[in-house]
Design an enzyme around this catalytic site. Structure first.
Site, PDB file in Angstrom:
ATOM      1  N   HIS A   1       0.838  -1.201   0.000  1.00 30.60           N
ATOM      2  CA  HIS A   1       0.000   0.000   0.000  1.00 30.60           C
ATOM      3  C   HIS A   1       0.873   1.252   0.000  1.00 30.60           C
ATOM      4  O   HIS A   1       1.029   1.940   1.009  1.00 30.60           O
ATOM      5  CB  HIS A   1      -0.949  -0.003   1.200  1.00 30.60           C
ATOM      6  N   ASN A   2       1.428   1.545  -1.161  1.00 32.32           N
ATOM      7  CA  ASN A   2       2.297   2.701  -1.317  1.00 32.32           C
ATOM      8  C   ASN A   2       1.895   3.468  -2.571  1.00 32.32           C
ATOM      9  O   ASN A   2       0.885   3.160  -3.207  1.00 32.32           O
ATOM     10  CB  ASN A   2       3.763   2.255  -1.379  1.00 32.32           C
TER      11      ASN A   2
ATOM     12  N   ASP B   1      -5.973   5.026  -1.172  1.00 34.69           N
ATOM     13  CA  ASP B   1      -5.295   4.412  -0.022  1.00 34.69           C
ATOM     14  C   ASP B   1      -4.376   5.408   0.678  1.00 34.69           C
ATOM     15  O   ASP B   1      -3.380   5.020   1.290  1.00 34.69           O
ATOM     16  CB  ASP B   1      -4.479   3.191  -0.464  1.00 34.69           C
TER      17      ASP B   1
END
Length: 477
Positions: free
Chosen positions: A204-205, A245
């Site tokens: 999650h970047n 995100d």
């Protein structure tokens, strides 16, 4: 030189509501209250920054106060010279003894603290005009191809794939000119978005956000959408993909709940991460003033619709959206001339883009599978370290990349993309289903002598995906 951080004195005409928290919305492991010593939830009323939404107080949507020009002018925040980084800003200490009054997100606090200690950034940001050339430009000419290699593109852009890709797509659609977006504000917004993704997250970047944005672009080009979506729909779709995100901590919602994280309390254990991503995105929109030239009602509608899209990515609500989508398709009553129906299709498109990794070519899908599994395992390591119950699929000694991916494809990805193919029966849809079938077979072939899966393990696996519990095929190689 020792620099002390403290909260700025807020302008009198911008009061902070009582329910706004004193700590900003950024997440770190160290902020889980029962585990890492963060403030008790009873102190929520004394905090400022990460907020709960109150429809009677529209000004309480934002998380950050940094964007106020008067605050910036008080803290030595000056623009770079135009010859270097015209769209970026840096923190300047005009007086070495001066205290810095700046409210930072967790990510930008780390960046600025490194700067103040004289530690250079690992990945310097460069402006588009200088680096938007060569191989990166050639790749962008094929940005609509499903086999677009986001990992290569990220290397070619020096780690700035999210900024470069999103900026290019907004320009390609003519949205910058159509919505009269200020180029400086837009660039600053995109830089801040990329900075607020945690680069140390395996999955999650910002590269994941760029990959989802590229997938969203592919779906927006599908005939069923391209002929019906408005410019506003496209703008919201791209922004939602880029920010869906934002400030993700690298752990899941159950982890935040069982560690009594203040965000879990704030959002009442419901769509905790998705609510935080949305509020963080709204905070950056307001901080940069990207939509400040629009009428107030239009701005609020944009923020609300952006939130509706981001909240749709909550995997725990997968069945709700899928059942509604299936019902529309069965009854053949989706009307793309209706705004609410177009918005629902955008929600489904973003859901597909968010979990499309199993549908990519094997060489790309395998990398994503390994990254997301490593993030699961890192959470499990933290849980073991602090003697917590290890979450399903997070124990690296009990799970493999292959069995996790086979389960995810079976219970999450395949049902969703099968319905999407009913809606958009195109070459792309068939390509995605084909890749997923091949990838599933490839993971099955890599499994070596899998141990029998107990009924208890099957139940835990299904609970992790938060779907209805059909028989689990993990015992099949």
């Amino acid at each position: 030189m020792e620099v002390c951080y403290q909260l700025p004195v807020l302008p009198l005409d911008r009061p902070v509501p009582k329910h706004v928290l004193s700590r900003r919305g950024a997440i770190s492991f160290s902020s889980s209250s029962s585990l890492f010593g963060a403030p008790d939830p009873r102190q929520l009323s004394q905090r400022r920054g990460a907020i709960s939404y109150d429809s009677s107080d529209q000004t309480a949507l934002y998380i950050r106060m940094l964007g106020d020009v008067r605050v910036r002018s008080q803290v030595g925040f000056e623009p770079e010279r135009r010859s270097s980084h015209p769209y970026l800003h840096r923190l300047v200490l005009s007086d070495p003894e001066r205290r810095v009054h700046r409210l930072l997100s967790f990510q930008r606090y780390l960046h600025s603290s490194r700067l103040l200690r004289g530690v250079p950034q690992q990945i310097p940001l460069h402006i588009l005009d200088e680096d938007y050339t060569g191989q990166a430009r050639c790749m962008l000419e094929k940005v609509g191809n499903w086999n677009f290699d986001i990992f290569l593109f990220d290397r070619l852009t020096n780690g700035n794939s999210l900024i470069t890709l999103t900026f290019h797509l907004l320009n390609q659609y003519g949205l910058v000119e159509l919505f009269q977006l200020d180029m400086v504000k837009l660039w600053r917004f995109l830089v801040m978005v990329q900075e607020d993704y945690h680069s140390d997250n395996p999955y999650h970047n910002a590269v994941h956000a760029a990959d989802v944005t590229q997938a969203m672009y592919c779906y927006l080009r599908e005939p069923m959408l391209a002929k019906s979506l408005t410019s506003k729909d496209i703008l919201l779709g791209l922004l939602a993909a880029a920010t869906h995100d934002l400030d993700h901590p690298g752990v899941n919602q159950p982890f935040l709940i069982k560690t009594d994280h203040y965000l879990a309390t704030l959002y009442r254990n419901t769509s905790v991460l998705e609510n935080h991503h949305w509020k963080s995105a709204v905070g950056l929109l307001r901080e940069t003033g990207l939509f400040s030239h629009l009428p107030a009602e239009d701005r609020l509608n944009m923020e609300r619709d952006l939130g509706s899209l981001i909240l749709a990515t909550d995997i725990s609500r997968q069945n709700d959206y899928l059942s509604r989508f299936r019902l529309h398709l069965d009854q053949e009553n989706l009307c793309m001339s209706t705004a609410s129906h177009r918005h629902f299709v955008l929600q489904m498109a973003l859901k597909c883009a968010d979990i499309c990794n199993p549908c990519r070519p094997w060489e790309l899908s395998k990398q994503w599978s390994e990254k997301v599994t490593e993030e699961f395992f890192q959470q499990g390591d933290i849980e073991k370290k602090h003697k917590l119950e290890v979450s399903p699929l997070c124990d690296r000694e009990m799970n493999t990349v292959g069995n996790i991916q086979i389960g995810f494809m079976t219970y999450v990805a395949e049902p969703l993309f099968a319905e999407w193919a009913r809606f958009c029966d195109t070459r792309l849809s068939q390509t995605m289903l084909g890749h997923m079938g091949l990838n599933k077979a490839s993971w099955g072939g890599l499994q070596q002598e899998p141990a029998p899966v107990s009924e208890e393990a099957e139940c835990e696996e299904t609970t992790h995906f938060e779907l209805l519990p059909p028989p689990h095929p993990l015992s099949k190689p």
